[in-house]
Structure formats: C-alpha cells, structure tokens
Design a protein around this motif. Structure first.
Motif, PDB file in Angstrom:
ATOM      1  N   SER A   1       1.629 -75.606 -21.009  1.00  0.00           N
ATOM      2  CA  SER A   1       1.128 -74.267 -20.721  1.00  0.00           C
ATOM      3  C   SER A   1      -0.384 -74.261 -20.515  1.00  0.00           C
ATOM      4  O   SER A   1      -0.957 -73.235 -20.176  1.00  0.00           O
ATOM      5  N   GLY A   2      -1.043 -75.426 -20.725  1.00  0.00           N
ATOM      6  CA  GLY A   2      -2.494 -75.535 -20.548  1.00  0.00           C
ATOM      7  C   GLY A   2      -2.954 -75.007 -19.192  1.00  0.00           C
ATOM      8  O   GLY A   2      -3.769 -74.075 -19.123  1.00  0.00           O
ATOM      9  N   PRO A   3      -2.438 -75.559 -18.066  1.00  0.00           N
ATOM     10  CA  PRO A   3      -2.864 -75.098 -16.739  1.00  0.00           C
ATOM     11  C   PRO A   3      -2.607 -73.619 -16.544  1.00  0.00           C
ATOM     12  O   PRO A   3      -3.382 -72.910 -15.902  1.00  0.00           O
ATOM     13  N   ARG A   4      -1.483 -73.152 -17.138  1.00  0.00           N
ATOM     14  CA  ARG A   4      -1.141 -71.733 -17.010  1.00  0.00           C
ATOM     15  C   ARG A   4      -2.225 -70.880 -17.660  1.00  0.00           C
ATOM     16  O   ARG A   4      -2.670 -69.870 -17.103  1.00  0.00           O
ATOM     17  N   VAL A   5      -2.668 -71.307 -18.857  1.00  0.00           N
ATOM     18  CA  VAL A   5      -3.733 -70.577 -19.557  1.00  0.00           C
ATOM     19  C   VAL A   5      -4.996 -70.590 -18.710  1.00  0.00           C
ATOM     20  O   VAL A   5      -5.675 -69.562 -18.546  1.00  0.00           O
ATOM     21  N   GLU A   6      -5.302 -71.777 -18.129  1.00  0.00           N
ATOM     22  CA  GLU A   6      -6.513 -71.895 -17.324  1.00  0.00           C
ATOM     23  C   GLU A   6      -6.414 -70.968 -16.112  1.00  0.00           C
ATOM     24  O   GLU A   6      -7.371 -70.266 -15.776  1.00  0.00           O
ATOM     25  N   ARG A   7      -5.222 -70.950 -15.492  1.00  0.00           N
ATOM     26  CA  ARG A   7      -5.028 -70.088 -14.328  1.00  0.00           C
ATOM     27  C   ARG A   7      -5.258 -68.625 -14.694  1.00  0.00           C
ATOM     28  O   ARG A   7      -5.851 -67.870 -13.946  1.00  0.00           O
ATOM     29  N   TYR A   8      -4.776 -68.296 -15.906  1.00  0.00           N
ATOM     30  CA  TYR A   8      -4.936 -66.912 -16.357  1.00  0.00           C
ATOM     31  C   TYR A   8      -6.416 -66.536 -16.408  1.00  0.00           C
ATOM     32  O   TYR A   8      -6.832 -65.506 -15.871  1.00  0.00           O
ATOM     33  N   TYR A   9      -7.201 -67.414 -17.028  1.00  0.00           N
ATOM     34  CA  TYR A   9      -8.629 -67.104 -17.149  1.00  0.00           C
ATOM     35  C   TYR A   9      -9.326 -67.139 -15.790  1.00  0.00           C
ATOM     36  O   TYR A   9     -10.250 -66.355 -15.530  1.00  0.00           O
ATOM     37  N   LEU A  10      -8.878 -68.062 -14.913  1.00  0.00           N
ATOM     38  CA  LEU A  10      -9.463 -68.109 -13.570  1.00  0.00           C
ATOM     39  C   LEU A  10      -9.156 -66.814 -12.822  1.00  0.00           C
ATOM     40  O   LEU A  10     -10.027 -66.272 -12.129  1.00  0.00           O
ATOM     41  N   SER A  11      -7.922 -66.304 -12.991  1.00  0.00           N
ATOM     42  CA  SER A  11      -7.556 -65.051 -12.334  1.00  0.00           C
ATOM     43  C   SER A  11      -8.446 -63.924 -12.821  1.00  0.00           C
ATOM     44  O   SER A  11      -8.902 -63.083 -12.036  1.00  0.00           O
ATOM     45  N   GLN A  12      -8.672 -63.938 -14.148  1.00  0.00           N
ATOM     46  CA  GLN A  12      -9.549 -62.906 -14.718  1.00  0.00           C
ATOM     47  C   GLN A  12     -10.927 -62.978 -14.059  1.00  0.00           C
ATOM     48  O   GLN A  12     -11.494 -61.965 -13.637  1.00  0.00           O
ATOM     49  N   ALA A  13     -11.463 -64.222 -13.977  1.00  0.00           N
ATOM     50  CA  ALA A  13     -12.793 -64.412 -13.403  1.00  0.00           C
ATOM     51  C   ALA A  13     -12.790 -63.985 -11.934  1.00  0.00           C
ATOM     52  O   ALA A  13     -13.742 -63.350 -11.458  1.00  0.00           O
ATOM     53  N   ALA A  14     -11.698 -64.337 -11.220  1.00  0.00           N
ATOM     54  CA  ALA A  14     -11.620 -64.011  -9.796  1.00  0.00           C
ATOM     55  C   ALA A  14     -11.606 -62.500  -9.602  1.00  0.00           C
ATOM     56  O   ALA A  14     -12.259 -61.974  -8.695  1.00  0.00           O
ATOM     57  N   GLU A  15     -10.859 -61.797 -10.480  1.00  0.00           N
ATOM     58  CA  GLU A  15     -10.804 -60.334 -10.370  1.00  0.00           C
ATOM     59  C   GLU A  15     -12.196 -59.726 -10.494  1.00  0.00           C
ATOM     60  O   GLU A  15     -12.595 -58.854  -9.716  1.00  0.00           O
TER      61      GLU A  15
END
Ligand code: ADP
Length: 656
Positions: free
Chosen positions: A75-89
C-alpha cells in the motif's frame, strides 16, 4: 477461551455427578464409571487439541504480521499517490491563480497604445519632428503616461523606426535617437495592427513586454507608439508562490520566472532556425540563454512528474509535479513546479506510523498470546489435577465401599456371635438358677422331712410339746419356701417397660431373701444402711432387684478368700438422686481391668462360674432408668459399686 476452543459436550464443570434425587440408579455405578471414562478421554482430546493449537500460536501471529507488513508495503505507493494527488489538487489551484494574475497584468496594458495613438500631440510631433517645443511637450506627455500606468517606458517611433520622443528622454540610456525598426512590434504596427512582443531591451538589457500601435493621420501611418511593460512586478508575485512559477513562449524560452535561476533559460535546446530568428529580432541574448531541461520521469493522473535542477549551477536534481496551462493569444505556457518532496515525506511518515502500529499490534498480540498460553496452561493443569483427583476419589470410594462391606460382614458375624453367646448365657443362667433353686428348695425340704420325722416320733411317744415345736419349724420353712416361690414368680414377670416410684425397702427385702442362702454359706456379714427413711427411686422393681442381686452376688464372690468377709450397702439420697453404694472388703478390682468390668462377657471367674454378663446387663438397666453405675477399687482393699438413680416421691397409696 470457550469460543476459541469449545469445550467438549461431556466436559462441564457444573455437570451433575449424581442422579438429582441422590438415589442410586439401576446399574448406575457402571454407567457412571463409563461416563467418567468418556469424560476423561474427551478432556484429554480437548487438552491435546489446545496444545497443538498453542504450538502454532507464534507461527500464526508471525504469519499474520508478515501478511500485514506485506500489505503495508504494497500500500506504500498507494499512500504516496494519495499525497501526490493532494499536492496536485493544491497545485491546480495555484496555477489557475497565476494564470489569471498574469492575464490580468497583461490586460492592464494591452489597450494603452491604441488609446495613446489618438492623442493629437503625437501626430503633431511626427509631422514636425524638428520642433523643439512640440518635442518637449510630447516627451513630457510620454513620461506622464508611463508614470501614470506603471509602464517601464513609453516612446514614439517614426516610420523608419527611429525614436522621436520617449518617457526617458532626459535619462541616461534614453531611447531617443535609437532605431527599433528591426523589432517585430514595429513592423506589426506599421502593418496597421496592434503589435505585441516580448524581448530583452537592447539598451537597458531589461526584459519587458512591448505593446505598439500605429499613429495615424487620417489613413496614413505617421509613426508608432510603444509601451514597454517591465516584468519585475509580476515576477515578484510569482516569486511569492509556493513552487516555481514561470512563463515560456512557443520556442520554450522562459520569459518570466519567480525564481531568478529560471530567467533567460530554455526548456529544451533551441533549433538553429529559432536561434537565428531570436538573434535577428535581437529578442534575447542567445549566448546567455542556458538550457534548464525538465525531464519527465513519471505521470501522476494528468500531472507530469519531472526531474529538474532548482538552479543552473550544480544544485541536485529534484522531482516536481509539473503543471502547464496555456496563456492568452501569444501561445505562451504558464508552468508551475511543485516539489514532490513534501508529499513523499508525508507518505513516508504515514508508512513509518503504519509500521510502528504494526509493530505495536504484533507485540501486543504476542503478549496477549503469551498470557493466553499461560492461562491455558493453568487451566490444563487444573483440568488434569481435577481428573487425577476424580480418579483418586473414585479409587478411595471403591476402597471405602469394600471396607464397609467387610465391616458389615464382621458386624453381622459379631452380632451372630453375640446372639449365640447370649443364648449360651441364657442357658447358663438357667442352669445356675436351676442349681440355686434346687439348692434353695432341697435344703428346706430336707429339713422339713427331718422335722416331720421328728414330729412323728414325738407324737408316737406322746410328747406333743417337742412334736408341735417341730411342726412349727416346718411351718416356718414352708413359709420361707412360699416367699422364695413368690420371688421367682416376680422374676417370671416381664420387666416393666417404664419406670415408676419404687420403694427401695421392698426391693432389698426381695433381693436379700433370694441371696440369703449364698450369704449364709459364704459367712458374709452384710450391713444395709439408709433404708429407715423409706427411700424411693425411679426404676422398675424387678430390674433393680436384678441389679442389686448382681452387685451383692459379685461382692460375695469377691470376698470368698477373705477372712472376715463384710459387705456394706449404703443408701444415700442427695439432691434429686439417690445413691446405692455396695462396698466389700474382697479382692478388689485390678486397675487395668477397672475399665472393662462393664463390658459384656468380661469375667475373671473360672469357666462355668461366671459369664461376664451381669454387670453389662446391670449397666444397661441402670441406663434405662436414666441413672448411672460406676465401679472403684478401694485403696484399703475391696471394691465399691455405686448405682445413682433419680429419687422419687412415695406413691400416695403407699404413703397412706
Ligand atoms: P461375672 O460375675 O459373671 O464374672 P460380671 O459382669 O457380674 O460377670 O462381673 C464381671 C467381673 O467384674 C467379674 O468377673 C469380676 O472380675 C469383676 N467384679 C465384679 N464385681 C466385683 C467385686 N465386687 N470385686 C471384685 N471384682 C468384681
């Protein structure tokens, strides 16, 4: 525990061990034993199952943990993706904000040259370029406009591109006299359109956006008015933005950037034709244009992730979220670079906390498992102890029941023996009685016979005196025999069940008359004291008579070897009781047998002389009367037996 390892149905601590009524069931013992066996077996199976499961405990915990850790890693990459999405937003919001800011900033100046071009002073000067008054007035006007709008410079070109008047006419590096015919904005305006051009100032070296418009005289173009807008203000705004903001043109040249390192750079190598065009228009200093390449490393949703240096000089390459938005009619692009570092740091922190949580969960599970195991061990030990105890109890119960059986048999045997002995005793008593009776009767009969013979002889001789004396003796003897017979008939009476007030005088009379023969033969001096007050006791007369006869009889026997045999009977009332003490000066009772004299069949007499029942019967009789009997050996020799009975009132009839 019951949920994890359900108890076998036969193992219930509260299971009734006996039939509820407590009554033995038909064939119940066998069934109980079988049930117990089954219970023990079921318990052992249960215990084995638990042990097996316990053996796998740490393995299970380890496996679960391993799976959890694997899941966490996955789930590591998934967590990273989540935070990247937040940053992208957030980045999308920022980039939109900048786009509107830059557009607004440019819009502020876009229409200025077309308005300025209509001013008559400009055309006037262009028509008379050598008139110093007009020139001064126009220079002043241009300077006023520049200052009023915040434009960097405002200047007027003639049809050749030569600067006629400028807002900086009076400053060093003034545009006046300079020819800008090479600039595209000049050509665009000369073609009658609004000119727009971004370039580095030839004189000032400062970048700016040039807006131009033709100055007309009717249909003829007299010259061009130009407004140069500096980028300092908008770059200042960009600089305050989180992340790097810059604007590039269609060739990839960065026109303005918040971060100075990005200014005058190109995002990709310029094609030779592009380079030639820039050089020809003197747009930028081509030699100074340094490439600052953005290398796409990944894409996240719609956002590109690029690797770039934060500056031109050796700064480490950093990964950024790269957001691009098209800008205005110029075909420019607005770029925003947001470092992914924050998102990655957050995801790492999250992963670390997940990892720590897993470690905590693992440790807690281990501790819980350990505790559960200890608990189960204890339960098992208790269970095993219980089974062992049950077995022991069963064994002991069995042994006890066998013992009970043996005892019962022994008791039955004893009873039989007792019955036999009692029977023998009865016969012996009968024999003794017969002997005593025959003796008691024979003696007076013999005497009567000789007195009768004497009387007959005296009658024949005519001596009536002695004859009647003999007859009188016969009369006395028959009277005594009648009394003896009466006593015997008393014996024959069934002993009264209850007790009543008995006159001791009467009892003693009977007993002593029955014993008189033995007393006489033994030559015993018998003394009875305390009967003169006519004491009464609560008893049965025949049974009490039996007791007294037994005690006095024993005393006579004990005095057999003594020179002056004496027996003394004392009747002493005290409180609510009356004590009858029979004391003799006979052999006494040895200390070691004193406790046994009341035991049935205890005797020290020769075989055929005593049965050892007398005192035990007496003991029971006295006890029936609610009284007590005891024996003591006197230090001066002899023995004393004491019978204590409840005193009684004299019956009314007897008293009368
Ligand atoms: P038995 O007279 O048939 O022996 P008893 O029960 O009357 O049975 O007496 C038990 C024993 O108690 C006697 O054998 C004797 O040893 C002892 N005993 C009883 N009375 C006396 C006594 N007055 N003096 C000494 N011993 C006695």
């Amino acid at each position: 525990l019951g949920i994890v390892f359900p108890l076998p149905p036969t193992v219930r601590t509260s299971a009734p061990r006996n039939h509820p009524c407590g009554a033995p069931q038909p064939g119940g013992e066998k069934r109980l034993r079988l049930a117990r066996r089954m219970r023990i077996m079921a318990t052992m199976t249960w215990v084995r199952n638990i042990s097996t499961a316990l053996g796998r405990g740490p393995l299970a915990v380890g496996l679960v943990l391993a799976v959890l850790i694997l899941l966490a890693l996955l789930s590591g990459p998934r967590v990273e993706r989540y935070y990247l999405s937040q940053a992208a937003e957030e980045a999308v919001e920022t980039v939109e904000l900048h786009r509107s800011q830059v557009s607004g900033w440019l819009g502020r100046y876009r229409s200025a040259p077309s308005i300025y071009a209509r001013h008559p002073k400009l055309a006037d000067l262009l028509r008379n370029p050598d008139d110093p008054v007009r020139l001064d007035a126009t220079n002043a006007l241009l300077a006023q406009w520049s200052a009023g709008t915040g434009a960097e410079q405002t200047y007027l070109l003639d049809t050749t591109g030569l600067t006629v008047a400028a807002s900086n006419w009076d400053q060093p590096g003034s545009f006046v006299g300079e020819n800008y015919g090479f600039r595209p904005y000049f050509r665009q305006a000369m073609e009658g359109r609004l000119g727009r051009y971004f370039a580095r100032g030839v004189l000032s070296g400062r970048r700016g956006y040039f807006f131009s418009h033709p100055v007309r005289d009717g249909g003829r173009i007299l010259g061009v008015i130009v407004v140069k807008v500096g980028v300092d203000e908008i770059e200042q705004v960009m600089r305050l933005s989180p992340g790097e903001v810059f604007v590039s043109d269609t060739s990839g040249v960065v026109l303005m950037a918040g971060q100075p390192a990005y200014r005058q750079t190109v995002l990709a190598e310029l094609a030779p034709s592009q380079r030639a065009r820039i050089a020809q228009d003197r747009q930028f200093d081509t030699a100074a244009l340094a490439p600052i390449p953005l290398t796409t490393v990944a894409r996240h949703d719609e956002v590109e992730i690029v690797a770039a240096r934060a500056d031109r000089a050796g700064a480490p390459t950093v990964e950024f979220l790269h957001l691009v938005r098209p800008m205005g009619p110029e075909g420019w692009l607005l770029h925003l670079l947001v470092s992914t570092e924050e998102a990655r740091r957050l995801s790492q922190a999250t992963m670390v906390s997940i990892g720590l949580s897993l470690v905590v969960i693992g440790l807690t599970s281990l501790v819980l498992w350990q505790r559960r195991r200890i608990l189960l061990d204890r339960l098992l030990a208790r269970e095993r102890e219980g089974v062992l105890l049950e077995e022991k109890v069963a064994e002991r119960t069995k042994a006890l029941s066998e013992e009970v059986l043996v005892r019962r048999a022994a008791e039955a045997e004893l009873r039989q023996t007792q019955a036999d002995l009692v029977q023998a005793g009865k016969l012996a008593v009968l024999g003794q009685m017969s002997t005593a009776l025959s003796h008691e009767f024979n003696q007076p009969l013999t005497a009567i016979r000789s007195y009768a013979e004497n009387a007959m002889a005296f009658v024949e001789r005519g001596k009536t005196g002695p004859a009647s004396e003999n007859l009188a003796r016969i009369t006395r003897l028959t009277a005594r025999m009648a009394q003896l017979s009466r006593s015997l008939s008393n014996f024959a009476r069934k002993p009264g069940e209850g007790t009543q007030s008995i006159a001791l005088n009467a009892v003693f009379d009977e007993a002593l008359s029955l014993l008189s023969g033995r007393i006489e033969r033994a030559g015993v001096a018998l003394e009875v004291e305390g009967l003169d007050r006519d004491p009464h006791v609560l008893a049965g007369s025949i049974r009490l008579q039996h007791v007294l006869m037994n005690l006095i009889g024993n005393a006579i026997d004990a005095c057999r070897e003594v020179e002056n045999p004496r027996i003394r009977v004392d009747v002493v009332p005290s409180g609510g009781t009356t004590t009858i003490a029979v004391t003799d000066n006979g052999a006494g009772i040895p200390g070691d047998v004193l406790d046994q004299v009341f035991d049935p069949f205890f005797t020290t007499k020769e075989v055929g002389e005593g049965l050892g029942l007398g005192l035990s019967i007496s003991y029971n009789i006295v006890r029936d009367f609610d009284g007590r009997i005891d024996a003591e050996s006197l230090p001066e020799g002899g023995a004393r037996f004491r019978v204590t009975l409840k005193s009684a009132e004299r019956p009314v009839k007897a008293a009368e």
